[in-house]
Design an enzyme around this catalytic site. Structure first.
Site, PDB file in Angstrom:
ATOM      1  N   ARG A 108      33.498  45.136  46.367  1.00 19.16           N
ATOM      2  CA  ARG A 108      32.821  44.484  45.567  1.00 19.16           C
ATOM      3  C   ARG A 108      32.672  44.617  44.026  1.00 19.16           C
ATOM      4  O   ARG A 108      31.759  43.739  43.516  1.00 19.16           O
ATOM      5  CB  ARG A 108      32.064  43.711  46.393  1.00 19.16           C
ATOM      6  CG  ARG A 108      32.178  43.272  47.461  1.00 19.16           C
ATOM      7  CD  ARG A 108      30.491  43.266  48.388  1.00 19.16           C
ATOM      8  NE  ARG A 108      30.302  41.431  47.770  1.00 19.16           N
ATOM      9  CZ  ARG A 108      30.838  40.144  48.117  1.00 19.16           C
ATOM     10  NH1 ARG A 108      32.164  40.481  49.209  1.00 19.16           N
ATOM     11  NH2 ARG A 108      30.416  39.323  47.736  1.00 19.16           N
ATOM     12  N   TRP A 125      28.401  45.301  39.891  1.00 16.84           N
ATOM     13  CA  TRP A 125      29.164  44.318  39.276  1.00 16.84           C
ATOM     14  C   TRP A 125      28.110  43.917  37.942  1.00 16.84           C
ATOM     15  O   TRP A 125      28.030  42.568  38.265  1.00 16.84           O
ATOM     16  CB  TRP A 125      30.775  43.491  39.956  1.00 16.84           C
ATOM     17  CG  TRP A 125      31.156  43.004  38.907  1.00 16.84           C
ATOM     18  CD1 TRP A 125      32.622  44.362  38.982  1.00 16.84           C
ATOM     19  CD2 TRP A 125      31.677  42.300  37.861  1.00 16.84           C
ATOM     20  NE1 TRP A 125      33.319  43.640  38.465  1.00 16.84           N
ATOM     21  CE2 TRP A 125      33.071  42.459  37.951  1.00 16.84           C
ATOM     22  CE3 TRP A 125      30.461  41.396  38.130  1.00 16.84           C
ATOM     23  CZ2 TRP A 125      33.282  41.251  36.463  1.00 16.84           C
ATOM     24  CZ3 TRP A 125      31.516  40.134  37.061  1.00 16.84           C
ATOM     25  CH2 TRP A 125      32.782  40.636  36.049  1.00 16.84           C
ATOM     26  N   LYS A 161      36.682  42.899  44.183  1.00 14.87           N
ATOM     27  CA  LYS A 161      38.116  42.225  45.372  1.00 14.87           C
ATOM     28  C   LYS A 161      37.588  40.991  45.184  1.00 14.87           C
ATOM     29  O   LYS A 161      38.119  39.955  44.843  1.00 14.87           O
ATOM     30  CB  LYS A 161      37.798  43.071  45.924  1.00 14.87           C
ATOM     31  CG  LYS A 161      38.657  42.667  47.411  1.00 14.87           C
ATOM     32  CD  LYS A 161      40.033  43.040  47.123  1.00 14.87           C
ATOM     33  CE  LYS A 161      41.056  42.304  48.184  1.00 14.87           C
ATOM     34  NZ  LYS A 161      42.223  42.679  47.279  1.00 14.87           N
ATOM     35  N   GLU A 200      46.606  45.585  36.153  1.00 11.69           N
ATOM     36  CA  GLU A 200      45.400  45.592  36.404  1.00 11.69           C
ATOM     37  C   GLU A 200      44.416  47.121  37.647  1.00 11.69           C
ATOM     38  O   GLU A 200      43.727  47.658  37.456  1.00 11.69           O
ATOM     39  CB  GLU A 200      45.059  44.757  37.688  1.00 11.69           C
ATOM     40  CG  GLU A 200      45.717  44.642  39.501  1.00 11.69           C
ATOM     41  CD  GLU A 200      45.461  43.217  40.170  1.00 11.69           C
ATOM     42  OE1 GLU A 200      44.245  42.966  39.635  1.00 11.69           O
ATOM     43  OE2 GLU A 200      45.961  43.225  40.788  1.00 11.69           O
ATOM     44  N   ASN A 226      22.424  39.405  44.717  1.00 12.98           N
ATOM     45  CA  ASN A 226      24.848  39.300  44.420  1.00 12.98           C
ATOM     46  C   ASN A 226      24.856  38.206  43.476  1.00 12.98           C
ATOM     47  O   ASN A 226      24.064  36.876  44.222  1.00 12.98           O
ATOM     48  CB  ASN A 226      25.361  39.401  45.478  1.00 12.98           C
ATOM     49  CG  ASN A 226      26.821  38.988  44.914  1.00 12.98           C
ATOM     50  OD1 ASN A 226      27.205  38.920  45.749  1.00 12.98           O
ATOM     51  ND2 ASN A 226      26.992  39.110  44.070  1.00 12.98           N
ATOM     52  N   GLY A 227      24.978  37.891  42.308  1.00 13.18           N
ATOM     53  CA  GLY A 227      25.036  36.398  41.583  1.00 13.18           C
ATOM     54  C   GLY A 227      24.768  36.493  40.578  1.00 13.18           C
ATOM     55  O   GLY A 227      24.530  37.106  39.496  1.00 13.18           O
ATOM     56  N   GLU A 232      53.166  38.203  39.265  1.00 14.85           N
ATOM     57  CA  GLU A 232      52.703  39.254  40.459  1.00 14.85           C
ATOM     58  C   GLU A 232      53.006  40.703  39.662  1.00 14.85           C
ATOM     59  O   GLU A 232      51.885  41.207  40.064  1.00 14.85           O
ATOM     60  CB  GLU A 232      52.936  38.801  41.307  1.00 14.85           C
ATOM     61  CG  GLU A 232      51.988  38.951  42.837  1.00 14.85           C
ATOM     62  CD  GLU A 232      50.684  39.684  42.749  1.00 14.85           C
ATOM     63  OE1 GLU A 232      50.414  38.658  41.905  1.00 14.85           O
ATOM     64  OE2 GLU A 232      49.798  40.111  42.908  1.00 14.85           O
ATOM     65  N   LYS A 274      50.286  43.451  38.799  1.00 16.65           N
ATOM     66  CA  LYS A 274      49.819  44.387  39.667  1.00 16.65           C
ATOM     67  C   LYS A 274      49.876  45.673  38.662  1.00 16.65           C
ATOM     68  O   LYS A 274      48.395  46.156  38.421  1.00 16.65           O
ATOM     69  CB  LYS A 274      50.794  44.412  40.524  1.00 16.65           C
ATOM     70  CG  LYS A 274      50.770  43.706  41.838  1.00 16.65           C
ATOM     71  CD  LYS A 274      49.560  44.098  42.543  1.00 16.65           C
ATOM     72  CE  LYS A 274      48.694  43.502  42.075  1.00 16.65           C
ATOM     73  NZ  LYS A 274      48.162  42.265  42.718  1.00 16.65           N
ATOM     74  N   HIS A 285      62.217  32.853  23.708  1.00 20.41           N
ATOM     75  CA  HIS A 285      61.416  32.153  22.751  1.00 20.41           C
ATOM     76  C   HIS A 285      60.160  32.975  22.447  1.00 20.41           C
ATOM     77  O   HIS A 285      58.956  31.991  21.873  1.00 20.41           O
ATOM     78  CB  HIS A 285      61.003  31.090  23.588  1.00 20.41           C
ATOM     79  CG  HIS A 285      62.171  29.807  24.040  1.00 20.41           C
ATOM     80  ND1 HIS A 285      63.089  28.960  23.043  1.00 20.41           N
ATOM     81  CD2 HIS A 285      62.676  29.388  24.862  1.00 20.41           C
ATOM     82  CE1 HIS A 285      63.967  28.388  23.623  1.00 20.41           C
ATOM     83  NE2 HIS A 285      63.274  28.714  24.354  1.00 20.41           N
ATOM     84  N   CYS A 295      29.758  42.150  43.829  1.00 17.84           N
ATOM     85  CA  CYS A 295      28.363  43.619  43.891  1.00 17.84           C
ATOM     86  C   CYS A 295      28.070  42.733  45.682  1.00 17.84           C
ATOM     87  O   CYS A 295      28.345  42.109  46.203  1.00 17.84           O
ATOM     88  CB  CYS A 295      25.967  42.864  43.291  1.00 17.84           C
ATOM     89  SG  CYS A 295      26.625  42.972  41.768  1.00 17.84           S
TER      90      CYS A 295
HETATM   91  C1  G6P Z   1      39.800  38.862  41.851  1.00 17.93           C
HETATM   92  C2  G6P Z   1      40.879  40.114  42.781  1.00 17.93           C
HETATM   93  C3  G6P Z   1      42.122  39.729  42.635  1.00 17.93           C
HETATM   94  C4  G6P Z   1      41.926  38.068  43.520  1.00 17.93           C
HETATM   95  C5  G6P Z   1      41.296  36.823  42.828  1.00 17.93           C
HETATM   96  C6  G6P Z   1      41.031  35.901  43.404  1.00 17.93           C
HETATM   97  O1  G6P Z   1      40.256  39.099  40.578  1.00 17.93           O
HETATM   98  O2  G6P Z   1      40.841  41.536  42.274  1.00 17.93           O
HETATM   99  O3  G6P Z   1      43.186  40.251  43.625  1.00 17.93           O
HETATM  100  O4  G6P Z   1      43.394  37.622  43.283  1.00 17.93           O
HETATM  101  O5  G6P Z   1      40.021  37.589  42.966  1.00 17.93           O
HETATM  102  O6  G6P Z   1      40.751  36.278  44.696  1.00 17.93           O
HETATM  103  P1  G6P Z   1      40.463  35.440  45.894  1.00 17.93           P
HETATM  104  O7  G6P Z   1      39.835  36.188  46.909  1.00 17.93           O
HETATM  105  O8  G6P Z   1      40.628  34.197  46.144  1.00 17.93           O
HETATM  106  O9  G6P Z   1      41.862  35.635  46.462  1.00 17.93           O
END
Ligand code: G6P
Length: 614
Positions: free
Chosen positions: A27, A74, A609, A494, A100-101, A487, A491, A510, A2
């Site tokens: 956010r 969010w 994010k 997501e 926000n929270g 990773e 990517k 396995h 948020c």
């Molecule tokens: C969210 C974001 C990711 C990020 C993760 C951890 O899931 O979408 O891209 O890696 O949070 O966030 P941070 O800010 O702690 O790296």
């Protein structure tokens, strides 16, 4: 999660807030709303993005007030719909609040308020909070600031809030516990926002509220900060930010993610600027130097992080053990904080977080500190909660990362961790002088080598077009390339919503091998240094099951080229630096696959994010 924007001053609040909300959309973006105050209050809120809100306001909002609050959501409590969107208004219509929270004791508070005759229209915890403040204000006959303070002392949970009273124009009260809140201090104007990006073109003077602080923001008066707990006045600490407007705009790219992928060479240079002099054999990170004894005598390093940052932590495990011979454990912050972990006083904890706001990472840091560990933070966002909560640390200097899928934050985190491991490896005698010097020279070459990978992006775009209809994908790597496989898979899932799994290549037999058939694209990181022969055998095993193989290989490789359906070449490098190169083509692949599938690359569904709720 948020985003909050507030404004009080001489400008058109609507313009400031809408622009600010667009910058904070990373956010959360499932609904948005705005409230403006002039001679009356006008409210618009809707499910959807800020652009939907803007369209709605074009016909519904006439008031060009100089005070207002906005929110991009969010969802936590209550599905994304118009009613659950913020701002929320108290029963009398006097108090307007954005939040926000999460208010954890919302139900108990709601029951009390219901008994006192309050009614609720939404499913949110926020509507409970705004009415709680109103109830206190009426019952105790106090001003807004005092009512906020008394109410928040009854609240359990996390919040960043901003609230105004229609009866008292010219004042906004803001407060913070657990979720971020910044106040921009301009000339006869104030801005309130979840981070500084909404107001950076107006002022670089910022006060970051600390946990447990509230601000009483009045036009033509100086900013007052108080402790929520005991009402003590606190001197505002005004920081001058370095952020520039160019940094937070797309700069000619179609998406922030693409811009950020392309920014990686420069971001890495910025990360080692002033910290590494490769020709002189110097690595100097002040946060590390000031506490180097802690690292040199560490029983072990525990890395805590979430998401992509956790993958950078996994790379760190390989780097620190390989180069510095310090044992490393890598933990999901969310698991670590709740599993009664054994933490020794001579453990060093490294917390990695792009945003510096991830709730689980923040809580894990607090736990580690309580148990006596020394905590080093690696953050990208300057002044963020994690940067402030850790004993010391280092910034990645990647610049603002807006695309929800992390790219340059990942490679700069690895760069920083590599610098730390090199410094410690040298100091501990785990690295010979020659090897140390060679590695520094190589690290210096990485930005130019990433440029070479970026130069083949049209080939990667073509490969993406062949696999954008896949429903499942497998990513395999060994050693340093195992976290790269994780990773790469993250990517893809997501942003393109294709199911993808990253696996250590040898573990394939396995379980995942059972999934492999001609419909399964398998992305294999098969670089020359690092178990090459073993991975070639794995590729043979995949090929004999008819899967399509897309391999990331070292320039000039012929063996894998003969086996794979497609190869993407990356320049040769030291094994420990392979993740810095190999992750880039996988980012580009995901970007194009998502784009070709018509997905919203920068704002994938359900994600945010900055994850400020646990
Ligand atoms: C969210 C974001 C990711 C990020 C993760 C951890 O899931 O979408 O891209 O890696 O949070 O966030 P941070 O800010 O702690 O790296």
């Amino acid at each position: 999660m948020c985003g909050i924007v507030g404004y009080i001053g001489h400008r058109d609040a609507y313009e400031v807030i809408i622009k600010g909300l667009k910058r904070l959309e990373y956010r959360g973006y499932d609904s948005a709303g705005i409230a403006l105050l002039n001679d009356k209050v006008e409210l618009a809120k809707t499910k959807g993005k800020v652009a939907d809100l803007e369209a709605m306001c074009a016909t519904t909002i006439s008031n060009k007030g100089k005070l207002g609050l906005g929110h991009t959501r969010w969802a936590t409590h209550g599905i994304p719909n118009d009613t659950n969107s913020h701002p929320h208004v108290s029963n009398s219509g006097n108090l307007v609040l954005v939040h926000n929270g999460i208010i954890e004791n919302y139900d108990a508070l709601k029951q009390t308020l219901l008994k006192r005759g309050y009614v609720f229209h939404s499913d949110t915890d926020t509507e409970i909070l705004v009415n709680l403040i109103e109830d206190v204000k009426i019952k105790e006959k106090v001003k807004l600031g005092k009512a906020v303070q008394i109410a928040l002392n009854q609240v359990i949970g996390a919040y960043a809030i901003a609230v105004f009273d229609v009866q008292k124009p010219g004042e906004i009260v803001a407060a913070k516990l657990g979720s971020p809140l910044a106040i921009g201090v301009g000339e006869k104007e104030y801005f309130i926002a979840s981070d500084a990006s909404p107001y950076i073109e107006h002022t670089n003077k910022t006060v970051y509220l600390e946990d447990g602080e509230m601000a009483i923001i009045r036009l033509h008066k100086s900013l007052k900060i108080r402790s929520i707990k005991n009402d003590n006045l606190i001197d505002p600490y005004v920081q001058e930010l370095q952020m520039s407007i160019e940094n937070i705009e797309k700069g000619g790219y179609d998406h922030f993610m693409l811009k950020e992928i392309y920014e990686q060479p420069q971001a890495i240079i910025d990360t080692f600027r002033g910290r590494m002099k490769a020709d002189e054999g110097i690595v100097k990170l002040s946060g590390l130097e000031d506490h180097i004894e802690k690292f040199l005598h560490a029983r072990r390093i525990i890395v805590i992080a979430c998401g992509t940052s956790w993958h950078a932590g996994l790379v760190a495990e390989y780097i620190f053990e390989d180069l510095a011979r310090i044992p490393v454990e890598v933990e999901y912050a969310s698991e670590f904080r709740y599993r009664n972990p054994v933490i020794f006083k001579d453990d060093v904890v490294i917390a990695i977080s792009q945003s510096g706001e991830t709730a689980d990472t923040l809580a894990a840091i607090k736990l580690a500190k309580q148990q006596g560990a020394f905590v080093f933070g690696i953050c990208n966002v300057v002044g963020s909660s994690i940067a402030r909560e850790t004993h010391t640390g280092a910034y990645t200097h990647a610049g603002p990362e807006i695309g929800v899928a992390s790219t340059k934050a990942f490679t700069t985190q690895i760069t920083l961790l590599t610098l730390m491991a090199l410094r410690l490896g040298k100091k501990l005698g785990a690295l010979s002088n020659t090897r140390y010097r060679n590695l520094l020279q190589e690290l210096q070459l990485i930005p130019a080598k990433i440029e070479k990978v970026l130069a083949v992006s049209s080939q990667i775009e073509h490969i993406s077009s062949l696999y954008n209809h896949a429903t499942n994908c497998l990513y395999l790597g060994r050693g340093y390339n195992f976290p790269v496989a994780l990773e790469g898979a993250l990517k893809l899932k997501e942003i393109s919503y294709i199911h993808a799994e990253g696996y250590p290549a040898a573990e394939m037999k396995h379980g995942p091998i059972a999934l492999i058939d001609e419909n399964m694209p398998v992305f294999v990181i098969a670089t020359k240094k690092g178990h090459y022969d073993k991975i070639v055998s794995n590729i043979q095993e995949i090929k004999s099951r008819n899967a399509k193989i897309i391999a990331i290989v070292t320039e000039g490789d012929e063996t894998v080229k003969g086996l794979a359906d497609h190869v993407i070449e990356i320049p040769e490098t030291e094994e420990c630096m392979t993740p810095l190169l190999a992750s880039v083509p996988l980012q580009i692949l995901s970007y194009y696959i998502a784009l070709q599938r018509g997905c919203n690359v920068d704002q994938p569904r359900n994600l945010a994010k900055s994850v400020t709720v646990e």
